[in-house]
Every structure is written in C-alpha cells, then in structure tokens.
Write an enzyme that holds these catalytic residues in place. Structure first.
Site, mmCIF file in Angstrom:
data_model
loop_
_atom_site.group_PDB
_atom_site.id
_atom_site.type_symbol
_atom_site.label_atom_id
_atom_site.label_comp_id
_atom_site.label_asym_id
_atom_site.label_seq_id
_atom_site.Cartn_x
_atom_site.Cartn_y
_atom_site.Cartn_z
ATOM 1 C CB CYS A 139 12.325 -7.127 71.594
ATOM 2 S SG CYS A 139 13.375 -8.608 71.565
ATOM 3 C CB CYS A 140 8.162 -8.266 68.468
ATOM 4 S SG CYS A 140 7.712 -9.354 69.842
ATOM 5 C CB CYS A 222 11.508 -15.708 71.955
ATOM 6 S SG CYS A 222 11.762 -15.065 70.296
ATOM 7 C CB CYS A 225 8.688 -14.029 75.024
ATOM 8 S SG CYS A 225 9.896 -12.692 74.929
ATOM 9 C CB CYS A 250 4.978 -10.929 68.115
ATOM 10 S SG CYS A 250 4.775 -11.791 66.552
#
Length: 267
Positions: A139-140, A222, A225, A250
C-alpha cells in the site's frame, strides 16, 4: 548540537555525487560542515552549492511546518511537494491550505496512479494493509513511494524534516548524503534538533500546525495508519501500531535492503 550526536563519531566525508563536483562545492557539502551550522545556515549553503532544483517533500507534520517556515524565510529557490495518498486526515488538508495562505506558496500534490491504486484495492481490499506487513508495504509503495519518485523527478537535492531523535532507526541518519537510487542529495536540515526545539520555533513564530498534535498525535500520516500515542510512548509508536516490529517506516527513508541506513559516499 543535541547530546546524542556528541556520543558518536560523525562521518565528515565530503558528500559529492559520483559525477563529481568542484573542490570548493564539495567541501561545503559535508556532514562536518553541516554539523556546525544552524538549519538556516544549512539551507543557505545548500542553495549556494547545489546547481540544480531543490525539492522539499512535506507531510505537514510539526518538523515539516518548521522547515517550511525556515525555507520560506530564507528566500532560497525550493519547490514544495506533498504525497496526497487519498487517506489523509481532514486536519492535514486544513493545515495544508493554511500553510499555502500564510507563506504565499503552492505545495504540489502527487497522488497515487489511478490504475495501480485500483489494482491494489481490488487485490487486498480497501483496508487490506492491516492484514500483514507485506500488504501494508504494498500500500505504501502505491500511495507514497511511486508518487515520491515523481515528486523528486529532476531534483538535485531532496530536503526532508527527518530528525535523529524521532526513533532509534533514525539516529544514524546524516545531515546530507548521496542517494544512489534517486541520484540526488538527501538533506535533513533539522537532523540535530529535538522535538522541543521544533515546537518552540512553531510556537514562537506562530507557524500553522496540524490540530491533531494537540490531541496526542506526535507523528501524522494516513488516517487508518496513525493513532495518538500514550504518555511515555516513543514518538513514532502511533504509526502502523498493529505491527510488532519497531521499525516504523513506510519506505521513503530506507534503502533497497529495507533498512534506514547511512548512504556511502564517494569523494
């Protein structure tokens, strides 16, 4: 200089790109030189000795707001950029707008590629990053790392708000280092500042800051997170808190091996 920097040997190697630069320029761009300067002095030396675009990537956290204030006040030519992941807090967008208005700047937004994001969500679900560290890193990669590459395209130097006392993994960072993967200089003008010093600058200069800081969010990324931290917890404990390892990164500041390590430099 902060006490923790006095307890280790500084690498005062001259920092130059493999392409080579002049002796005068090379001598100015060294960790030994930067360690003796204030953050404002580091910005000035950087602007005088780097013959290409400077880019500052901000996430609008406390350090980044302090550095924005210093850059704007310095008058140096520097582009401002941010990674708008699509999952930021509303409070982050609010301080983004306030910052642009306060300093008369535009912060360029770099978003995830639509196709890559659609594939990611289709394969792991909208919140699939909670399932495993591998899924979170994927995702990162889509939301941050690929947009970062675009934000830094053509840059000669990348400025960040990274501080050495944010975490154990950041204590070995340099003021300035050659990033071989991106082929640019990575510069951390606030490396030896404490959070207290940053907070004092923000307070005294009335720098806009994220309202979440007043609610216990010390490090803000985010929304899914990031959580507030409890008294006594490390500064970055609120980032990806469900993961057990303590390397709260990240990927923006780590090397190809996944570790936040000091780049080797060539003279």
């Amino acid at each position: 200089m902060a006490d923790f920097l006095d307890e280790r040997v500084r690498d005062d190697d001259i920092v130059v790109s493999p392409d080579g630069t002049g002796t005068e320029t090379s001598g100015a761009l060294s960790n030994d030189t930067f360690a003796r300067l204030s953050p404002a002095g580091r910005l000035a030396v950087l602007a005088q000795n780097v013959p290409g675009p400077l880019v500052f990537t901000t996430s609008f956290g406390l350090e980044d707001q302090a550095l924005t204030h210093l850059i704007a006040g310095s008058g140096i030519a520097c582009r401002f950029a941010t990674l708008d992941t699509g999952r930021l807090f509303p409070e982050t967008h609010a301080v983004w707008a306030e910052t642009e208005q306060r300093y008369g700047i535009r912060v360029a937004a770099f978003h995830p590629r639509a196709a890559a994001l659609a594939t990611l969500v289709r394969e792991q679900g909208i919140n699939g990053f909670y399932d495993s560290q591998q899924a979170r890193r994927a995702c990162c990669a889509v939301r941050k790392l690929e947009p970062l590459d675009r934000a830094l395209a053509g840059a000669a130097a990348w400025l960040t708000g990274l501080r050495a006392d944010q975490s154990d993994t950041r204590r070995n960072a340099d003021f300035i280092a050659w990033d071989p993967a991106r082929r640019l200089l990575k510069v951390n003008p606030l490396l030896d500042w404490s959070r207290e010093q940053v907070a004092a600058l923000v307070r005294d200069a009335r720098v806009p800051y994220n309202a979440l800081h007043d609610r216990g969010f010390l490090s803000i990324g985010c929304a899914p997170c990031t959580r507030a931290v409890a008294p006594g917890e490390p500064e970055r404990a609120g980032r990806w808190w469900w993961e057990q390892d303590q390397a709260r990164e990240c990927g923006l500041h780590v090397g190809p091996d996944g570790r936040l390590a000091r780049a080797r430099k060539t003279a």
